[in-house]
Design a protein around this motif. Structure first.
Motif, PDB file in Angstrom:
ATOM      1  N   LEU A   1       0.829  -1.212   0.000  1.00 17.93           N
ATOM      2  CA  LEU A   1       0.000   0.000   0.000  1.00 17.93           C
ATOM      3  C   LEU A   1       0.860   1.256   0.000  1.00 17.93           C
ATOM      4  O   LEU A   1       0.524   2.239  -0.664  1.00 17.93           O
ATOM      5  N   LEU A   2       1.971   1.224   0.741  1.00 15.58           N
ATOM      6  CA  LEU A   2       2.886   2.369   0.734  1.00 15.58           C
ATOM      7  C   LEU A   2       3.431   2.622  -0.657  1.00 15.58           C
ATOM      8  O   LEU A   2       3.518   3.766  -1.114  1.00 15.58           O
TER       9      LEU A   2
ATOM     10  N   MET B   1       1.958   1.887  -3.401  1.00 14.17           N
ATOM     11  CA  MET B   1       0.878   2.442  -4.222  1.00 14.17           C
ATOM     12  C   MET B   1       0.738   3.936  -4.002  1.00 14.17           C
ATOM     13  O   MET B   1       0.523   4.705  -4.939  1.00 14.17           O
ATOM     14  N   ASN B   2       0.914   4.362  -2.735  1.00 15.47           N
ATOM     15  CA  ASN B   2       0.872   5.783  -2.418  1.00 15.47           C
ATOM     16  C   ASN B   2       1.977   6.539  -3.149  1.00 15.47           C
ATOM     17  O   ASN B   2       1.752   7.613  -3.712  1.00 15.47           O
ATOM     18  N   LEU B   3       3.185   5.942  -3.156  1.00 18.46           N
ATOM     19  CA  LEU B   3       4.307   6.569  -3.863  1.00 18.46           C
ATOM     20  C   LEU B   3       4.015   6.708  -5.347  1.00 18.46           C
ATOM     21  O   LEU B   3       4.303   7.752  -5.952  1.00 18.46           O
ATOM     22  N   VAL B   4       3.438   5.655  -5.947  1.00 19.58           N
ATOM     23  CA  VAL B   4       3.152   5.696  -7.384  1.00 19.58           C
ATOM     24  C   VAL B   4       2.136   6.790  -7.698  1.00 19.58           C
ATOM     25  O   VAL B   4       2.276   7.526  -8.685  1.00 19.58           O
TER      26      VAL B   4
END
Lengths: 192, 86, 101
Positions: free
Chosen positions: B32-33, B35-38
């Motif tokens: 999930l982290l 995904m946040n970066l992307v």
């Protein structure tokens, strides 16, 4: 340059979303896939298609798949290791033949239609048992692996056979609690 | 304007580097982290692309993206926390 | 002149993002990665968006980018807080705590 890199990463993400066992992880792969896909639509100057793709792929489809995944039972696995006062992923993963044990348990759960959820903690076993949050607890000290699970949990017998056969160089021990145990319901294993 | 092209390429490389965390992450929260970066990288890339192509309506799309990434990650985090009951 | 300042700001922002991604890839435990994602990466986003504002050189684009910046400042740290809360509630610990677990 930009578009070839992004198309290649989309290919990788699509293959991963198809062939990943735990389905919640596949949902994350698909969500990232559709984000990159809609960015490529923007790159090809089609902003209307891009907005539609982003809203559907990242919002609606994620919600739809998560609602469908409510049918699956979550099998919460807790991995404790009291050798270290603090825990980092690398120590855990290299402790058990570079993560082979963890990956094997995930595949095992997937074959029985359970959704594995892995959690790492350095807390001692008795406190993890008191929280009552996990279905299966794997406790490792050095070369000794103890697997603690509920007696009524039918999966644990198959898991014991698999692990004892596969990991003959490590000492694998299975403890059960609850059910018709001689210790009663509130059995806690001793700390070493 | 040609310097912005290099910025786009750098952002793409950073995006692919943050995909590595999604793929190797041992637990689901690491993914999930990632995904946040992307999502952050894609918002930056759209802002650069809007100035590069001189089309200012692309920034509206970027606002939609940042809201959607937020909703998706909060939804999945909440779903995991409640063990399947959203 | 303003345009050159914009390019410099974009470069600084990309460097911030690169540091953030390096630490997300190579830091040892999960909660350190959460802090990095929520702080360093948001800093990179702010710097890159200010640089793009300076490069674009028109007021309408700059105002739209400001709206985007405000939205992202609200949502980015909130999302990372949600992820960290979810991990903590599920029993993911990195330090041994005494007393009630």
């Amino acid at each position: 340059m930009v578009e070839f890199l992004l198309l290649g990463s989309m290919l990788v993400l699509a293959l991963l979303a198809l062939y990943t066992g735990p389905l919640r992880i596949a949902v994350i792969y698909f969500s990232v896939f559709s984000l990159i896909c809609s960015f490529l639509y923007l790159y090809y100057q089609a902003p209307d298609v891009a907005i539609a793709e982003a809203v559907m792929g990242s919002g609606l489809i994620t919600l739809l798949y998560l609602t469908a995944l409510k049918r699956y039972r979550v099998y919460s696995v807790c991995y404790t290791n009291t050798d270290f006062p603090t825990v980092s992923d690398r120590e855990i993963i290299e402790g058990t033949r570079k993560g082979e044990l963890v990956r094997e348990i995930e595949d095992f759960c997937f074959a029985r239609e359970l959704e594995p959820q892995l959690v790492f903690t350095p807390q001692p076993v008795s406190e993890v048992l008191q929280s009552g949050r996990h279905d299966l607890i794997i406790h490792q000290t050095g070369d000794k692996i103890t697997i603690i699970g509920n007696r009524e949990n039918y999966v644990i017998d198959e898991l014991e056979m698999l692990l004892v056969l596969r990991y003959q160089d490590l000492k694998v021990l299975v403890e059960r609690y609850g059910g018709s145990s001689e210790y009663g319901d509130d059995y806690l294993p001793e700390e070493d | 304007m040609s310097l912005l092209v290099y910025a786009m390429v750098a952002l793409t490389v950073l995006l692919i580097a943050s995909l590595v965390r999604i793929i190797i992450g041992p637990t689901i929260w690491d993914r999930l982290l990632g995904m946040n970066l992307v999502t952050t990288k894609i918002v930056m890339a759209i802002a650069v692309l809007a100035v590069l192509m001189e089309r200012s309506f692309l920034i509206d799309v970027a606002i939609v993206y940042s809201l959607l990434g937020f909703i998706a990650s909060i939804l999945i985090a909440r779903f995991i926390e409640k063990k399947g009951q959203v | 002149m303003i345009e050159i300042a914009g390019y410099v700001l974009i470069g600084i922002g990309l460097a911030f993002s690169a540091i953030g991604i390096y630490s997300v890839l190579f830091y040892r435990d999960f909660y350190a990665r959460v802090v990095i994602t929520s702080k360093v990466d948001t800093m990179g986003l702010i710097t890159v968006l200010f640089g793009v504002m300076l490069v674009s050189g028109s007021w309408s684009v700059a105002l739209k980018l400001l709206v985007l910046l405000v939205f992202d400042l609200m949502t980015g740290p909130l999302a990372t807080t949600g992820i960290a809360h979810s991990a903590y509630q599920s029993g993911y610990r990195i330090k041994r705590e005494f007393g009630h677990g």
